[in-house]
Design an enzyme around this catalytic site. Sequence first.
Site, mmCIF file in Angstrom:
data_model
loop_
_atom_site.group_PDB
_atom_site.id
_atom_site.type_symbol
_atom_site.label_atom_id
_atom_site.label_comp_id
_atom_site.label_asym_id
_atom_site.label_seq_id
_atom_site.Cartn_x
_atom_site.Cartn_y
_atom_site.Cartn_z
ATOM 1 N N ASP A 34 -39.437 -3.121 -11.992
ATOM 2 C CA ASP A 34 -38.324 -3.663 -12.773
ATOM 3 C C ASP A 34 -38.856 -4.750 -13.700
ATOM 4 N N THR A 37 -35.031 -8.014 -16.729
ATOM 5 C CA THR A 37 -34.259 -8.476 -17.879
ATOM 6 C C THR A 37 -33.158 -9.373 -17.321
ATOM 7 N N ALA A 83 -33.755 2.391 -14.456
ATOM 8 C CA ALA A 83 -33.970 1.297 -15.425
ATOM 9 C C ALA A 83 -33.380 1.644 -16.786
ATOM 10 N N THR A 133 -25.106 9.001 -17.241
ATOM 11 C CA THR A 133 -23.727 8.523 -17.261
ATOM 12 C C THR A 133 -22.773 9.573 -17.816
ATOM 13 N N ASP A 134 -21.501 9.437 -17.454
ATOM 14 C CA ASP A 134 -20.478 10.320 -18.037
ATOM 15 C C ASP A 134 -20.227 10.000 -19.514
ATOM 16 N N GLU A 135 -20.699 8.820 -19.957
ATOM 17 C CA GLU A 135 -20.407 8.413 -21.341
ATOM 18 C C GLU A 135 -21.071 9.329 -22.372
ATOM 19 N N TYR A 159 -25.067 2.766 -26.681
ATOM 20 C CA TYR A 159 -25.523 2.961 -25.296
ATOM 21 C C TYR A 159 -25.448 4.437 -24.919
ATOM 22 N N ALA A 161 -25.298 7.053 -26.800
ATOM 23 C CA ALA A 161 -26.226 7.872 -27.590
ATOM 24 C C ALA A 161 -27.644 7.758 -27.038
ATOM 25 N N LYS A 163 -28.481 7.080 -23.918
ATOM 26 C CA LYS A 163 -28.558 7.801 -22.642
ATOM 27 C C LYS A 163 -28.569 9.322 -22.892
ATOM 28 N N ASN A 188 -17.938 5.428 -13.749
ATOM 29 C CA ASN A 188 -18.047 3.969 -13.542
ATOM 30 C C ASN A 188 -18.210 3.604 -12.071
ATOM 31 N N LYS A 198 -19.610 -6.891 -16.501
ATOM 32 C CA LYS A 198 -18.856 -5.640 -16.407
ATOM 33 C C LYS A 198 -17.455 -5.949 -15.887
ATOM 34 N N PRO A 292 -15.046 -1.782 -30.377
ATOM 35 C CA PRO A 292 -15.159 -0.765 -31.436
ATOM 36 C C PRO A 292 -15.556 0.591 -30.837
ATOM 37 N N HIS A 294 -14.008 2.434 -28.807
ATOM 38 C CA HIS A 294 -13.719 2.457 -27.363
ATOM 39 C C HIS A 294 -13.249 3.838 -26.895
HETATM 40 P P1 NAD Z 1 -28.098 -2.828 -14.580
HETATM 41 O O1 NAD Z 1 -28.016 -3.285 -15.991
HETATM 42 O O2 NAD Z 1 -27.375 -3.589 -13.527
HETATM 43 O O3 NAD Z 1 -29.630 -2.770 -14.119
HETATM 44 C C1 NAD Z 1 -30.639 -2.269 -14.955
HETATM 45 C C2 NAD Z 1 -31.977 -2.692 -14.372
HETATM 46 O O4 NAD Z 1 -33.007 -2.137 -15.192
HETATM 47 C C3 NAD Z 1 -32.189 -4.213 -14.363
HETATM 48 O O5 NAD Z 1 -32.696 -4.629 -13.115
HETATM 49 C C4 NAD Z 1 -33.204 -4.443 -15.474
HETATM 50 O O6 NAD Z 1 -34.042 -5.566 -15.253
HETATM 51 C C5 NAD Z 1 -33.979 -3.144 -15.451
HETATM 52 N N1 NAD Z 1 -34.619 -2.843 -16.749
HETATM 53 C C6 NAD Z 1 -34.049 -2.894 -17.982
HETATM 54 N N2 NAD Z 1 -34.945 -2.577 -18.929
HETATM 55 C C7 NAD Z 1 -36.106 -2.304 -18.277
HETATM 56 C C8 NAD Z 1 -37.399 -1.900 -18.704
HETATM 57 N N3 NAD Z 1 -37.681 -1.727 -19.998
HETATM 58 N N4 NAD Z 1 -38.349 -1.695 -17.772
HETATM 59 C C9 NAD Z 1 -38.077 -1.859 -16.451
HETATM 60 N N5 NAD Z 1 -36.872 -2.270 -15.988
HETATM 61 C C10 NAD Z 1 -35.897 -2.480 -16.889
HETATM 62 O O7 NAD Z 1 -27.647 -1.303 -14.598
HETATM 63 P P2 NAD Z 1 -26.850 -0.456 -13.509
HETATM 64 O O8 NAD Z 1 -25.404 -0.634 -13.720
HETATM 65 O O9 NAD Z 1 -27.452 -0.688 -12.188
HETATM 66 O O10 NAD Z 1 -27.204 1.019 -14.022
HETATM 67 C C11 NAD Z 1 -28.381 1.672 -13.561
HETATM 68 C C12 NAD Z 1 -28.474 3.038 -14.207
HETATM 69 O O11 NAD Z 1 -27.318 3.798 -13.897
HETATM 70 C C13 NAD Z 1 -28.570 3.017 -15.721
HETATM 71 O O12 NAD Z 1 -29.466 4.013 -16.119
HETATM 72 C C14 NAD Z 1 -27.163 3.348 -16.186
HETATM 73 O O13 NAD Z 1 -27.186 3.987 -17.444
HETATM 74 C C15 NAD Z 1 -26.705 4.280 -15.085
HETATM 75 N N6 NAD Z 1 -25.266 4.332 -14.809
HETATM 76 C C16 NAD Z 1 -24.576 3.199 -14.549
HETATM 77 C C17 NAD Z 1 -23.234 3.270 -14.208
HETATM 78 C C18 NAD Z 1 -22.422 2.035 -13.883
HETATM 79 O O14 NAD Z 1 -21.200 2.138 -13.737
HETATM 80 N N7 NAD Z 1 -23.029 0.873 -13.741
HETATM 81 C C19 NAD Z 1 -22.596 4.518 -14.169
HETATM 82 C C20 NAD Z 1 -23.337 5.668 -14.474
HETATM 83 C C21 NAD Z 1 -24.679 5.560 -14.778
HETATM 84 O O1 DAU Z 2 -18.848 5.395 -17.326
HETATM 85 C C1 DAU Z 2 -20.076 4.952 -16.812
HETATM 86 C C2 DAU Z 2 -20.469 3.664 -17.480
HETATM 87 O O2 DAU Z 2 -19.656 2.644 -16.905
HETATM 88 C C3 DAU Z 2 -21.944 3.316 -17.311
HETATM 89 O O3 DAU Z 2 -22.712 4.292 -17.940
HETATM 90 C C4 DAU Z 2 -22.248 1.941 -17.904
HETATM 91 O O4 DAU Z 2 -23.595 1.580 -17.641
HETATM 92 C C5 DAU Z 2 -21.334 0.934 -17.243
HETATM 93 O O5 DAU Z 2 -21.530 -0.334 -17.846
HETATM 94 C C6 DAU Z 2 -19.874 1.350 -17.402
HETATM 95 O O6 DAU Z 2 -19.498 1.298 -18.805
HETATM 96 P P1 DAU Z 2 -18.065 0.784 -19.256
HETATM 97 O O7 DAU Z 2 -18.120 0.387 -20.669
HETATM 98 O O8 DAU Z 2 -17.002 1.748 -18.867
HETATM 99 O O9 DAU Z 2 -17.941 -0.493 -18.264
HETATM 100 P P2 DAU Z 2 -17.325 -1.920 -18.446
HETATM 101 O O10 DAU Z 2 -17.218 -2.539 -17.093
HETATM 102 O O11 DAU Z 2 -17.999 -2.702 -19.518
HETATM 103 O O12 DAU Z 2 -15.850 -1.597 -18.950
HETATM 104 C C7 DAU Z 2 -14.941 -0.844 -18.164
HETATM 105 C C8 DAU Z 2 -13.669 -0.699 -18.983
HETATM 106 O O13 DAU Z 2 -13.059 -1.995 -19.085
HETATM 107 C C9 DAU Z 2 -13.904 -0.237 -20.411
HETATM 108 O O14 DAU Z 2 -12.846 0.608 -20.799
HETATM 109 C C10 DAU Z 2 -13.884 -1.520 -21.226
HETATM 110 C C11 DAU Z 2 -12.914 -2.389 -20.449
HETATM 111 N N1 DAU Z 2 -13.174 -3.839 -20.515
HETATM 112 C C12 DAU Z 2 -14.415 -4.292 -20.225
HETATM 113 C C13 DAU Z 2 -14.696 -5.636 -20.285
HETATM 114 C C14 DAU Z 2 -16.100 -6.143 -19.989
HETATM 115 C C15 DAU Z 2 -12.143 -4.714 -20.825
HETATM 116 O O15 DAU Z 2 -10.986 -4.308 -21.053
HETATM 117 N N2 DAU Z 2 -12.423 -6.053 -20.863
HETATM 118 C C16 DAU Z 2 -13.660 -6.541 -20.644
HETATM 119 O O16 DAU Z 2 -13.853 -7.794 -20.737
#
Ligand code: NAD
Ligand code: DAU
Length: 359
Positions: A34, A37, A83, A133-135, A159, A161, A163, A188, A198, A292, A294
């Site tokens: 890791d 960051t 990562a 991700t589903d995005e 983001y 794009a 992924k 999510n 988040k 933007p 969204h």
């Molecule tokens: P996060 O942002 O909490 O963690 C990302 C980690 O990657 C951090 O520890 C960071 O230090 C590390 N990292 C970033 N850039 C790096 C690099 N260049 N080299 C090595 N390490 C690096 O993210 P998360 O929410 O745990 O998501 C993890 C994965 O799951 C991502 O690929 C994300 O796209 C995917 N994902 C997340 C969600 C969600 O809801 N959080 C849902 C679906 C998929």
């Molecule tokens: O769908 C999977 C994705 O879920 C992952 O790929 C991403 O890594 C993860 O960050 C997450 O993305 P979202 O953009 O959906 O998550 P976030 O928690 O930022 O936002 C969830 C929803 O809430 C989204 O519709 C935006 C909204 N939101 C978010 C924030 C931070 C708000 O309304 N207010 C806020 O302040």
Amino acid sequence: MKNLLVTGGAGFIGTNFIYYVQRHYPHINILNLDALTYAGNPDNLSNLPNPDHYHFIQGDIRDAALIEKILLEYQIDTIVHFAAESHVDRSIADPAPFISTNVMGTCNLLEAARKTWKSNDKTGGVKFHHISTDEVFGSLSPNDRPFSEMTPYNPNSPYAASKAASDHFVRAYYRTYGLPVTISNCSNNYGPFQYPEKLIPLIIINALNGKPLPIYGDGKQIRDWLFVIDHCEAIMEILIHGQTGETYCIGGNTQITNLEMVEIICSLLDEKVPTPKYRPHKNLIHFVPDRPGHDRRYAINTNKIKNTLGWQPSKDIISGLSQTIDWYLEHQEWVSTTLHKNNYQMWIQYQYGFNQDGE
Ligand code: NAD
Ligand code: DAU
């Protein structure tokens, strides 16, 4: 699976995954790579049940020489690639790190795996699992069918794009070079250790501190929420029983609007918080300008993973949220350290125009 490389294991899902593997598969050696960051915190992993089977290296997935060295030296047979730059809003503020880490970094890992595993002639017992991700599928209308493995890609944010591009490279390495890959596209996640930029941890922490609870636009955007441990279980099922070259969609079967989500968190906090200073917490809800581009709705059809691997989500949203809130209440030091980091303060100021003191 003997020697497992986890990339991004100091982030939210990676941390939960490492705990999950240690609890359920104690024989596996885990190497966590890791870059640390702003989103990575190595202290997350200070209470592992089996520290002898865990090793941490601070390093970047874009560093080709380092990755090759690690794969050889630790005889890595399995890679789970978390990562990434993961926050949509940050990708809107500055897409460059997303292109660099998510696209270039993933390509770098793929190339290192291809070179190392092929040259060792080990392709039979190795696997590269890519977490996506589903995005990547874009946005659904209210009556559209949920995303499935057959849904065409249509990413809308930088983001998403980035992924999507990384998914395409993973698939291309399978088709072109026969690299044994699997991909999962998940909805999510929520749960312990999520960085409070988040939605869910941001709302919990702001509410506890009497700060505004920002809701983008009309708050009627729909997400399909999954408890993070259910996601970890699905990943292990894919690693052990998944078919090489296949993609699996993972979701929570829990579609709710952001406004509903925030209201549920507020009412759980109304019951849980010992000193009722800000009750009812929903009075802190504050509508702010929309993100933007969204995406309006995400939803996942989990039939494939259910029918082929027998996985389905087990945690219902109320008990998952309740457990998550308890975790944040019980980890005040983790919260306080995170909130006081410069990067966090600057992000909140940039994104919402108020700092952690609500000014
Ligand atoms: P996060 O942002 O909490 O963690 C990302 C980690 O990657 C951090 O520890 C960071 O230090 C590390 N990292 C970033 N850039 C790096 C690099 N260049 N080299 C090595 N390490 C690096 O993210 P998360 O929410 O745990 O998501 C993890 C994965 O799951 C991502 O690929 C994300 O796209 C995917 N994902 C997340 C969600 C969600 O809801 N959080 C849902 C679906 C998929
Ligand atoms: O769908 C999977 C994705 O879920 C992952 O790929 C991403 O890594 C993860 O960050 C997450 O993305 P979202 O953009 O959906 O998550 P976030 O928690 O930022 O936002 C969830 C929803 O809430 C989204 O519709 C935006 C909204 N939101 C978010 C924030 C931070 C708000 O309304 N207010 C806020 O302040």
